[in-house]
Design a protein around this motif. Structure first.
Motif, PDB file in Angstrom:
ATOM      1  N   UNK A 129       0.851  -1.184   0.000  1.00  0.00           N
ATOM      2  CA  UNK A 129       0.000   0.000   0.000  1.00  0.00           C
ATOM      3  C   UNK A 129       0.886   1.233   0.000  1.00  0.00           C
ATOM      4  N   UNK A 130       0.872   1.960  -1.112  1.00  0.00           N
ATOM      5  CA  UNK A 130       1.714   3.144  -1.229  1.00  0.00           C
ATOM      6  C   UNK A 130       0.959   4.382  -0.759  1.00  0.00           C
ATOM      7  N   UNK A 131       1.616   5.160   0.056  1.00  0.00           N
ATOM      8  CA  UNK A 131       1.056   6.455   0.452  1.00  0.00           C
ATOM      9  C   UNK A 131       1.629   7.497  -0.520  1.00  0.00           C
ATOM     10  N   UNK A 132       0.903   7.733  -1.600  1.00  0.00           N
ATOM     11  CA  UNK A 132       1.411   8.639  -2.629  1.00  0.00           C
ATOM     12  C   UNK A 132       1.541  10.053  -2.105  1.00  0.00           C
ATOM     13  N   UNK A 133       2.617  10.676  -2.473  1.00  0.00           N
ATOM     14  CA  UNK A 133       2.844  12.068  -2.131  1.00  0.00           C
ATOM     15  C   UNK A 133       2.535  12.924  -3.350  1.00  0.00           C
ATOM     16  N   UNK A 134       2.040  14.118  -3.152  1.00  0.00           N
ATOM     17  CA  UNK A 134       1.657  14.948  -4.301  1.00  0.00           C
ATOM     18  C   UNK A 134       2.865  15.320  -5.150  1.00  0.00           C
ATOM     19  N   UNK A 135       2.649  15.317  -6.465  1.00  0.00           N
ATOM     20  CA  UNK A 135       3.688  15.741  -7.401  1.00  0.00           C
ATOM     21  C   UNK A 135       3.158  16.947  -8.162  1.00  0.00           C
ATOM     22  N   UNK A 136       3.771  18.080  -7.911  1.00  0.00           N
ATOM     23  CA  UNK A 136       3.348  19.310  -8.573  1.00  0.00           C
ATOM     24  C   UNK A 136       4.556  19.997  -9.185  1.00  0.00           C
ATOM     25  N   UNK A 137       4.286  20.823 -10.197  1.00  0.00           N
ATOM     26  CA  UNK A 137       5.307  21.650 -10.829  1.00  0.00           C
ATOM     27  C   UNK A 137       4.832  23.096 -10.808  1.00  0.00           C
ATOM     28  N   UNK A 138       5.751  24.029 -10.743  1.00  0.00           N
ATOM     29  CA  UNK A 138       5.348  25.435 -10.888  1.00  0.00           C
ATOM     30  C   UNK A 138       4.634  25.645 -12.225  1.00  0.00           C
ATOM     31  N   UNK A 139       3.656  26.514 -12.229  1.00  0.00           N
ATOM     32  CA  UNK A 139       2.865  26.743 -13.449  1.00  0.00           C
ATOM     33  C   UNK A 139       3.730  27.188 -14.612  1.00  0.00           C
ATOM     34  N   UNK A 140       4.827  27.884 -14.327  1.00  0.00           N
ATOM     35  CA  UNK A 140       5.704  28.347 -15.400  1.00  0.00           C
ATOM     36  C   UNK A 140       6.444  27.207 -16.090  1.00  0.00           C
ATOM     37  N   UNK A 141       6.514  26.041 -15.434  1.00  0.00           N
ATOM     38  CA  UNK A 141       7.235  24.901 -16.018  1.00  0.00           C
ATOM     39  C   UNK A 141       6.307  23.867 -16.634  1.00  0.00           C
ATOM     40  N   UNK A 142       5.007  23.953 -16.364  1.00  0.00           N
ATOM     41  CA  UNK A 142       4.072  22.935 -16.845  1.00  0.00           C
ATOM     42  C   UNK A 142       4.084  22.843 -18.364  1.00  0.00           C
ATOM     43  N   UNK A 143       4.164  23.993 -19.034  1.00  0.00           N
ATOM     44  CA  UNK A 143       4.154  23.980 -20.499  1.00  0.00           C
ATOM     45  C   UNK A 143       5.372  23.277 -21.071  1.00  0.00           C
TER      46      UNK A 143
ATOM     47  N   UNK B 122      17.280  16.597 -33.538  1.00  0.00           N
ATOM     48  CA  UNK B 122      15.851  16.631 -33.208  1.00  0.00           C
ATOM     49  C   UNK B 122      15.527  15.778 -31.984  1.00  0.00           C
ATOM     50  N   UNK B 123      16.440  14.874 -31.619  1.00  0.00           N
ATOM     51  CA  UNK B 123      16.210  13.993 -30.482  1.00  0.00           C
ATOM     52  C   UNK B 123      16.897  14.495 -29.215  1.00  0.00           C
ATOM     53  N   UNK B 124      17.480  15.694 -29.265  1.00  0.00           N
ATOM     54  CA  UNK B 124      18.128  16.293 -28.101  1.00  0.00           C
ATOM     55  C   UNK B 124      17.231  17.426 -27.593  1.00  0.00           C
ATOM     56  N   UNK B 125      16.580  17.188 -26.475  1.00  0.00           N
ATOM     57  CA  UNK B 125      15.584  18.125 -25.957  1.00  0.00           C
ATOM     58  C   UNK B 125      16.094  18.776 -24.677  1.00  0.00           C
ATOM     59  N   UNK B 126      15.727  20.028 -24.469  1.00  0.00           N
ATOM     60  CA  UNK B 126      16.072  20.708 -23.217  1.00  0.00           C
ATOM     61  C   UNK B 126      14.803  21.028 -22.437  1.00  0.00           C
ATOM     62  N   UNK B 127      14.990  21.447 -21.196  1.00  0.00           N
ATOM     63  CA  UNK B 127      13.845  21.693 -20.335  1.00  0.00           C
ATOM     64  C   UNK B 127      13.072  22.935 -20.754  1.00  0.00           C
ATOM     65  N   UNK B 128      13.752  23.896 -21.323  1.00  0.00           N
ATOM     66  CA  UNK B 128      13.064  25.067 -21.833  1.00  0.00           C
ATOM     67  C   UNK B 128      13.267  26.313 -21.007  1.00  0.00           C
ATOM     68  N   UNK B 129      13.602  26.165 -19.750  1.00  0.00           N
ATOM     69  CA  UNK B 129      13.923  27.307 -18.901  1.00  0.00           C
ATOM     70  C   UNK B 129      15.124  26.927 -18.058  1.00  0.00           C
ATOM     71  N   UNK B 130      15.962  27.908 -17.732  1.00  0.00           N
ATOM     72  CA  UNK B 130      17.253  27.595 -17.144  1.00  0.00           C
ATOM     73  C   UNK B 130      17.456  28.310 -15.808  1.00  0.00           C
ATOM     74  N   UNK B 131      18.395  27.798 -14.990  1.00  0.00           N
ATOM     75  CA  UNK B 131      18.653  28.433 -13.682  1.00  0.00           C
ATOM     76  C   UNK B 131      19.361  29.769 -13.833  1.00  0.00           C
ATOM     77  N   UNK B 132      19.255  30.572 -12.796  1.00  0.00           N
ATOM     78  CA  UNK B 132      19.952  31.858 -12.745  1.00  0.00           C
ATOM     79  C   UNK B 132      21.362  31.618 -12.206  1.00  0.00           C
ATOM     80  N   UNK B 133      22.364  31.723 -13.090  1.00  0.00           N
ATOM     81  CA  UNK B 133      23.743  31.377 -12.734  1.00  0.00           C
ATOM     82  C   UNK B 133      24.652  32.579 -12.949  1.00  0.00           C
ATOM     83  N   UNK B 134      25.481  32.854 -11.956  1.00  0.00           N
ATOM     84  CA  UNK B 134      26.504  33.884 -12.068  1.00  0.00           C
ATOM     85  C   UNK B 134      27.876  33.229 -11.959  1.00  0.00           C
ATOM     86  N   UNK B 135      28.713  33.490 -12.952  1.00  0.00           N
ATOM     87  CA  UNK B 135      30.065  32.944 -12.947  1.00  0.00           C
ATOM     88  C   UNK B 135      31.004  33.964 -12.306  1.00  0.00           C
TER      89      UNK B 135
END
Length: 608
Positions: A113-127, A288-301
């Motif tokens: 019996x699995x106690x499922x935990x909610x899986x949600x994404x920010x609305x900006x990432x759903x698309x 065409x088979x190399x896909x990215x997430x579409x949005x990236x982290x805020x990084x400072x070098x």
């Protein structure tokens, strides 16, 4: 009739099959699981072939029984035979490591019996998740640059909504990843095979999956060996993680390689998800088979070449110090990544003598009271004098995580600082966490929220100080792994580096950086164009080992364009040699390996 049988037993690589008489009451075919007498006991075996020939005067033992429900299909047994050849192992050993054996009493599996935990994404990432799900629905293979397990789970759930009739295999590198995933695949009851189950539990899960026309099997690399040719789709999560390979014992197989054999032989879809592309696998995917997430982290070098003059502190630049101060003022937690424990090196300041491990000659790491070898774990008391010139003028080069934690405590006296590594698995409640990669593997949970407000990689260049041929790949992975941690927690990321151009290229164009690394590997005879192997000879007498390895290297030297490194000695005092041959010549090398006794420990993919 005579049956050729692979016993489910660890056998030397030059042992193949055993002949058994088939009683008239049994009808056997290739792939049948049979019960056979072996020496003074009975065990299970798999039929390779049935011959309609008389025994010709030989006294043969007789097959005892056949298992009616379990049989390997032709393509499945051929897969194992090809795998055994590729790994320079006996087929019997591969089958023994792969297949669970039928229990004496088969009880019905009770689904947990699995106690499922909610899986949600920010609305900006759903698309972005929906775009990826829609794209891979029409593809047979793809690489997806995915921030973490949370986003990977979202992609899998989206795919399963439209492909409920498929048989899905989900492979994760560690048992912890499997545990995190199974509780977040909301509404699903996956079968689990990780290798930690008992034989009976593993057999029940495997049989249930094989007998069903649809379903989900979730596990580690062990699940891939529990083969089923009717699997339609494989999700390989964290596809560049080295834990997908079995390093410590035979068979030394790599799930990252086997999924492509599965794809070629059984036409399974293969989707690789990871934080960054792996150069060696780019040859499997077109643009065409190399896909990215579409949005990236805020990084400072942070360019340490410029900022080292702006602060008196050894490891904390001005930009990093300011960012930490800002985060702490907002009651946010700071994650400082630093993959160095102890000091880098201990040397004599007068004669430059280096303290090396007495067992494996690796430079010893200096701690407060001991010198420790990172390779073989040898320990000895911290030296007070140089054994060569007897000078007491000893100095350590480099800075460990304890030194960094002390420096941060002095800079920010009101903040609590904790070290998290394998030796110090501290709770994550302090204001500043100084962590190694252990934190990511054993404690970081992308599904949980936290007060993390800043991620700082204190020395992102550290993979480049390693002489391994995978140094640039490790750098690319390290950059993106910790950048995505900041992304998942909505925290800015700072990367301290003395190679800003290289780091910026990896951030702005990860696929281009991986392709450039692949091109460099081709020029320098590295995988995938060359196949590199490591052979260890288990012999304590040094002279005998030298003679045996010399004879072996003479044979390998006759292979066109073979590269052989000089003989070395491992931490146990055993001789080893590393060699590489062009991929098209690898079958010649295998023909040499298959004649060797089991005193030769062979890893046929040592650079994966």
């Amino acid at each position: 009739m005579i049956a050729e049988v692979y016993p489910l037993l660890r056998l030397p690589r030059n042992k193949h099959v055993f002949d058994y008489l088939v009683p008239e009451t049994l009808t056997l075919q290739r792939g049948n699981l049979v019960r056979i007498p072996y020496r003074h006991k009975e065990l299970w075996g798999v039929v390779r072939a049935v011959k309609d020939k008389p025994p010709r005067g030989m006294t043969l033992k007789t097959v005892t029984s056949v298992h009616e429900q379990m049989k390997l299909r032709e393509e499945e047994l051929s897969f194992f035979e090809h795998l055994a050849l590729d790994l320079a192992q006996s087929v019997a050993s591969i089958l023994n490591a792969s297949l669970p054996t039928p229990p004496k009493r088969l009880t019905k599996r009770v689904p947990p019996t699995l106690a499922w935990l909610p899986l949600t994404l920010p609305s900006s990432e759903a698309q972005h998740a929906l775009r990826i799900v829609h794209t891979i629905a029409n593809r047979g293979k793809a690489f997806i640059q995915t921030p973490d397990l949370r986003r990977s789970a979202a992609i899998i759930l989206g795919y399963l909504q439209n492909h409920q009739e498929q048989k899905i295999l989900i492979l994760a590198p560690t048992v912890r990843d499997v545990s995190l995933l199974k509780s977040h695949l909301t509404g699903l009851q996956p079968l689990i095979i990780t290798g930690e189950e008992s034989n009976n539990e593993r057999y029940r899960a495997w049989q249930e999956f094989r007998e069903s026309s649809e379903g989900i099997l979730l596990g580690t690399r062990t699940a891939l060996l529990s083969i089923d040719s009717s699997i339609t789709t494989i999700f390989l999560l964290r596809s560049g993680d080295r834990n997908h390979k079995q390093w410590d014992r035979n068979p030394r197989y790599d799930a990252r390689e086997l999924v492509w054999q599965h794809h070629a032989q059984f036409s399974s879809n293969v989707f690789c998800l990871d934080v960054a592309p792996q150069p060696a696998t780019l040859t499997q995917f077109n643009d065409a088979e190399r896909l990215n997430w579409g949005t990236y982290p805020s990084v400072q070098v942070v360019n340490m070449n410029q900022e080292k003059f702006a602060t008196k502190h050894q490891s904390v630049s001005y930009s990093v110090g300011s960012a930490i101060e800002t985060a702490l003022s907002q009651n946010k937690q700071v994650l400082c990544v630093y993959n160095k424990k102890g000091a880098y090196d201990l040397r004599c300041q007068d004669c430059s003598h280096r303290f090396l491990c007495s067992k494996c000659a690796t430079p010893l790491t200096a701690f407060s009271h001991t010198l420790e070898c990172a390779r073989c774990r040898h320990k000895e008391p911290l030296a007070l004098r140089c054994p060569q010139c007897h000078s007491a003028n000893l100095g350590s080069f480099g800075q460990g995580n304890r030194d960094l934690a002390q420096e941060l405590s002095q800079l920010f006296p009101s903040a609590s600082v904790a070290i998290i590594d394998k030796e110090h698995p501290a709770p994550q409640t302090s204001d500043i966490l100084v962590v190694t990669s252990f934190y990511y593997e054993a404690q970081y949970d992308p599904f949980k929220s936290s007060r993390m407000g800043l991620v700082v990689h204190m020395d992102v260049d550290s993979p480049l100080y390693n002489a391994k041929p995978t140094a640039v790949e490790d750098l690319l992975r390290d950059i993106w792994q910790w950048s995505w941690v900041g992304f998942g927690k909505r925290a800015p990321v700072l990367l301290q580096t003395a190679s800003p151009d290289l780091v910026m290229d990896a951030i702005e164009s990860p696929f281009k950086s991986a392709q450039e690394e692949l091109d460099a590997r081709i020029r320098y005879h590295l995988p995938p164009v060359y196949r590199w192997c490591r052979i260890v000879y288990k012999e304590d007498e040094r002279r005998k080992a030298e003679i045996a390895m010399g004879q072996l290297t003479d044979q390998i030297a006759h292979i066109p364009q073979a590269i052989i490194y000089p003989l070395g000695w491992n931490a146990k005092g055993h001789a080893y040699v590393e060699c590489g041959v062009p991929a098209e010549q690898f079958s010649i090398l295998l023909s040499i390996f298959t004649t060797l006794p089991d005193r030769y420990i062979i890893d046929t993919n040592t650079l994966t």
